[in-house]
Design an enzyme around this catalytic site. Sequence first.
Site, mmCIF file in Angstrom:
data_model
loop_
_atom_site.group_PDB
_atom_site.id
_atom_site.type_symbol
_atom_site.label_atom_id
_atom_site.label_comp_id
_atom_site.label_asym_id
_atom_site.label_seq_id
_atom_site.Cartn_x
_atom_site.Cartn_y
_atom_site.Cartn_z
ATOM 1 N N GLY A 56 0.837 -1.191 0.000
ATOM 2 C CA GLY A 56 0.000 0.000 0.000
ATOM 3 C C GLY A 56 0.871 1.240 0.000
ATOM 4 N N GLN A 61 2.883 9.966 1.292
ATOM 5 C CA GLN A 61 4.180 9.278 1.267
ATOM 6 C C GLN A 61 5.012 9.644 0.044
ATOM 7 O OE1 GLN A 61 2.203 5.241 2.190
ATOM 8 N NE2 GLN A 61 4.199 5.089 3.168
ATOM 9 N N CYS A 104 5.723 -0.073 7.240
ATOM 10 C CA CYS A 104 5.330 1.085 6.428
ATOM 11 C C CYS A 104 6.531 1.516 5.608
ATOM 12 C CB CYS A 104 4.875 2.224 7.340
ATOM 13 S SG CYS A 104 4.367 3.690 6.442
ATOM 14 N N LEU A 105 6.309 1.816 4.336
ATOM 15 C CA LEU A 105 7.424 2.210 3.471
ATOM 16 C C LEU A 105 8.036 3.533 3.923
ATOM 17 C CD1 LEU A 105 6.035 1.150 -0.033
ATOM 18 C CD2 LEU A 105 7.591 -0.100 1.483
ATOM 19 N N HIS A 146 -4.681 1.149 7.409
ATOM 20 C CA HIS A 146 -3.349 1.758 7.487
ATOM 21 C C HIS A 146 -3.226 2.904 6.472
ATOM 22 C CE1 HIS A 146 1.241 1.216 7.782
ATOM 23 N NE2 HIS A 146 1.073 2.041 6.763
ATOM 24 N N GLU A 147 -3.684 2.671 5.240
ATOM 25 C CA GLU A 147 -3.567 3.704 4.198
ATOM 26 C C GLU A 147 -4.499 4.883 4.466
ATOM 27 O OE1 GLU A 147 -1.000 3.486 2.485
ATOM 28 O OE2 GLU A 147 -0.678 1.379 3.002
ATOM 29 N N HIS A 150 -3.025 7.163 6.907
ATOM 30 C CA HIS A 150 -2.029 8.058 6.303
ATOM 31 C C HIS A 150 -2.690 9.346 5.812
ATOM 32 C CE1 HIS A 150 1.914 6.202 6.123
ATOM 33 N NE2 HIS A 150 1.442 5.062 5.658
HETATM 34 NI NI NI Z 1 2.350 3.196 5.570
#
Ligand code: NI
Length: 180
Positions: A56, A61, A104-105, A146-147, A150
């Site tokens: 995701g 991000q 998480c990236l 989670h997304e 964000h």
């Molecule tokens: Ni994330």
Amino acid sequence: MIEHDVIAQATPMPILVAPQAVLRQKTRLVRPEDMDGLRTIIPRMFAAMYQAPGIGLAAPQVGLGMRFAIVDVSDKDGPRNPIVLINPEVIAETDSMAAREEGCLSLPNQYAEVVRPEAVRVRYQDMEGKVQELEADDLLATCLQHEIDHLEGILFVDHLSTLKRNMIMRRLAKEQRQKH
Ligand code: NI
């Protein structure tokens, strides 16, 4: 629909690492006039997500304060299933909770177990502006929540104790210093 060859040819967008201010800002809604730009950016986001690899990626991000995200929780050996969620919101969630390890990236190499509603229903618009609803459990439920977090400026570590969050953020900062 996102064409696979479009993603394959797209230049991956750089993914921002915490603590970046944009990761902490609430996003604004995507407007119809944003869509032309998003048609270029979204394949580049998929390219970055698949390269990472991740399941995701949310607009903040990649430095964009807009309410959209992409996900793909498909098996890496099977066919891909890219989903674009424009202006997504959780419209229903179960009372029952489930714990799952998250990463998480934007917090590379950091993982922790997060407790969230076990299943959710999400309403969003697709790339054609059509309203869609998605009911999800398991990994997809975690990923969607989670997304969508964000898009509110919330990171998965915010669901942990202050102690655990501070530990992860310190470790991340240290690892990032050593990298550069
Ligand atoms: Ni994330």
